[in-house]
Enzyme design. Structure first.
Site, PDB file in Angstrom:
ATOM      1  N   SER A 122       0.835  -1.194   0.000  1.00 46.52           N
ATOM      2  CA  SER A 122       0.000   0.000   0.000  1.00 46.52           C
ATOM      3  C   SER A 122       0.878   1.254   0.000  1.00 46.52           C
ATOM      4  CB  SER A 122      -0.952  -0.037   1.202  1.00 46.52           C
ATOM      5  OG  SER A 122      -1.927   0.984   1.119  1.00 46.52           O
TER       6      SER A 122
ATOM      7  N   ASP B  58      -9.350  -4.509  -5.887  1.00 45.57           N
ATOM      8  CA  ASP B  58      -8.859  -3.613  -4.837  1.00 45.57           C
ATOM      9  C   ASP B  58      -9.812  -2.428  -4.724  1.00 45.57           C
ATOM     10  OD1 ASP B  58      -7.500  -1.770  -3.262  1.00 45.57           O
ATOM     11  OD2 ASP B  58      -5.540  -2.259  -4.122  1.00 45.57           O
TER      12      ASP B  58
ATOM     13  N   HIS C 255      -7.144  -5.555  -1.709  1.00 47.49           N
ATOM     14  CA  HIS C 255      -6.000  -4.693  -1.403  1.00 47.49           C
ATOM     15  C   HIS C 255      -4.998  -5.366  -0.468  1.00 47.49           C
ATOM     16  CE1 HIS C 255      -4.075  -0.730  -1.059  1.00 47.49           C
ATOM     17  NE2 HIS C 255      -3.994  -0.915   0.257  1.00 47.49           N
TER      18      HIS C 255
END
Length: 439
Positions: free
Chosen positions: A257, A341, A380
């Site tokens: 991330s 995601d 994600h």
């Protein structure tokens, strides 16, 4: 019936009784293992065509209860092998050797937005595996199992050193593999949310890498996380480079991330950080001095459960941000993303992030350095293999964020990407094959 084929047996699973003379045997191998090792669960000494439920249970460090279960019917020998037989129902279906782990979810009535993360890697994740008569979906703690066993899942292998670092203004933990060394190094960076997260770094160290898990955010700073000073990470990289147990020219960057955005920024913009390779999960090539996400708060959407969806906000941020010149990257780069995601619209990976990075690196004559992997229906939070899937979890305070993904394909993505990541790291950081640590 042959193993792996469906067996149709008309049995009342609520009233079926097992002969009192039979003593079921439940075996799990290994009972003590690293979390990225597969296990075999076998039940024996039951009647043929007998319905059973295999159940896993975990009491987390946060005092929450997690479970998974599958419905099986014994074969002609009175056996069930989770790796080879089909689950007809439960939290997973079909042939799933590790379904009792990756399909774990909070038990009914639990707090909302839970995420299972191991914070103390010095202790194992304890899971109780049990077998019950009949096909059940609830009330496991009120029933007596036919057989039960406790297993240990570890993020840290025997002999791995865990060293807390508090120097030069840095906070983090360095994990050194067992053995004489020196070892290739990894600077491991997480996304938002705050705190020091060690479990992936300790697992990477268990696979042969000196890994520095860096703490660089606290919860009060999550809304300004793009304003992280570059020199903080440069100092961390140098500490790793100067450590006597680290090979100085074999240090990679590993990010998830925001951590992956940081990794790309360091690899392209820093005159100090010269990584041997980069692994970036669920991120892109935003510039660190780009706009704060708060500038696009009006793009946050809510789902039917009042959980926040950030994908439109992410698209707006990319469309208005300065992007990193990835053509300046001089090391191999592995990008791992899921196309469900919910922090990013699917088209961002297909039409913005991956094509843009590919085109820029191709223009710079460096396309050979880039490897992109995009997993269908993965979200994600692509974690180490066999970790439970979380479609939505509490991010901070009262905010629950939707991360995306569907349990089975997301779990397959976690297992496959981990294999690819370890192969990538071994190829670029080791000159010869290494032996993976076992418990």
């Amino acid at each position: 019936a042959a193993r792996g084929q469906y067996v149709f047996v008309f049995v009342n699973s609520r009233t079926s009784a097992m002969p009192q003379t039979l003593l079921p045997i439940l075996s799990v191998s290994p009972t003590r293992a690293l979390v990225d090792e597969k296990m075999e669960v076998v039940v024996e000494n039951l009647p043929p065509g007998f319905p059973v439920t295999l159940h896993s249970f975990h009491h987390s460090e946060d005092k929450d209860h997690w479970e998974a279960y599958g419905h099986y019917i014994t074969d002609h020998r009175g056996m069930v092998s989770v790796a080879e037989d089909f689950s007809f129902g439960g939290t997973y279906k079909g042939k799933a050797a590790m379904g009792l782990l990756w399909s774990m979810r909070p038990v009914p009535g639990s707090r909302k937005g839970l995420r299972l993360r191991k914070m103390n890697v010095r202790t194992p994740l304890l899971v109780n595996i049990s077998v019950y008569s009949g096909h059940s979906a609830e009330g496991f703690r009120e029933r007596t199992p036919l057989a039960s066993t406790l297993i240990e899942r570890w993020y840290i292998a025997p002999g791995v050193q865990r060293i807390k670092l508090r120097e030069k203004g840095l906070r983090g933990t360095l994990f050194i593999p067992s053995g004489p060394g020196p070892f290739p190094g990894l600077l491991e960076m997480w996304g938002g949310g705050g705190g020091l997260v060690e479990y992936r770094a300790s697992l990477l160290a268990s696979n042969g890498y000196a890994c520095f898990a860096l703490e660089y955010l606290v919860p009060d700073e999550v809304d300004t996380r793009h304003n992280v000073p570059m020199n903080y990470f440069e100092r961390a990289f140098n500490i790793l480079k100067e450590h006597p147990q680290v090979i100085p020219d074999k240090i990679g960057l590993f990010g998830l991330s925001l951590g992956s955005i940081l990794a790309i920024n360091l690899a392209t913009e820093s005159p100090i950080v010269k990584p041997a390779c980069c692994v970036c999960i669920s991120g892109g090539h935003l510039h660190l001095d780009g706009p704060n996400l708060n500038e696009n708060n009006d793009m946050i959407r809510l789902d039917e459960n009042n959980h926040q969806i950030w994908r439109e906000m992410g698209l707006a941020t990319f469309n208005t941000s300065k992007l990193v010149e990835v053509g300046k990257i001089n090391c191999p780069l592995l990008l791992v993303n899921g196309d469900d995601d919910q922090n990013c619209i699917r088209t961002m990976y297909h039409t913005i992030i991956m094509p843009c990075i590919t085109q820029k690196m191709k223009a710079a004559g460096k396309e050979h350095l880039l490897t992109c992997v995009l997993y269908p229906d993965a979200g994600h939070l692509i974690e180490p293999p066999f970790s439970p899937h979380f479609r939505a979890t509490r991010f901070h305070k009262n905010v629950i964020v939707v991360w995306g993904g569907t349990t089975e394909p997301h779990s397959e993505a976690q297992e496959d990407s981990w294999r690819k990541i370890l192969a990538f790291l071994q190829h670029h950081l080791y000159s010869s094959p290494i032996l993976q640590a076992k418990m």
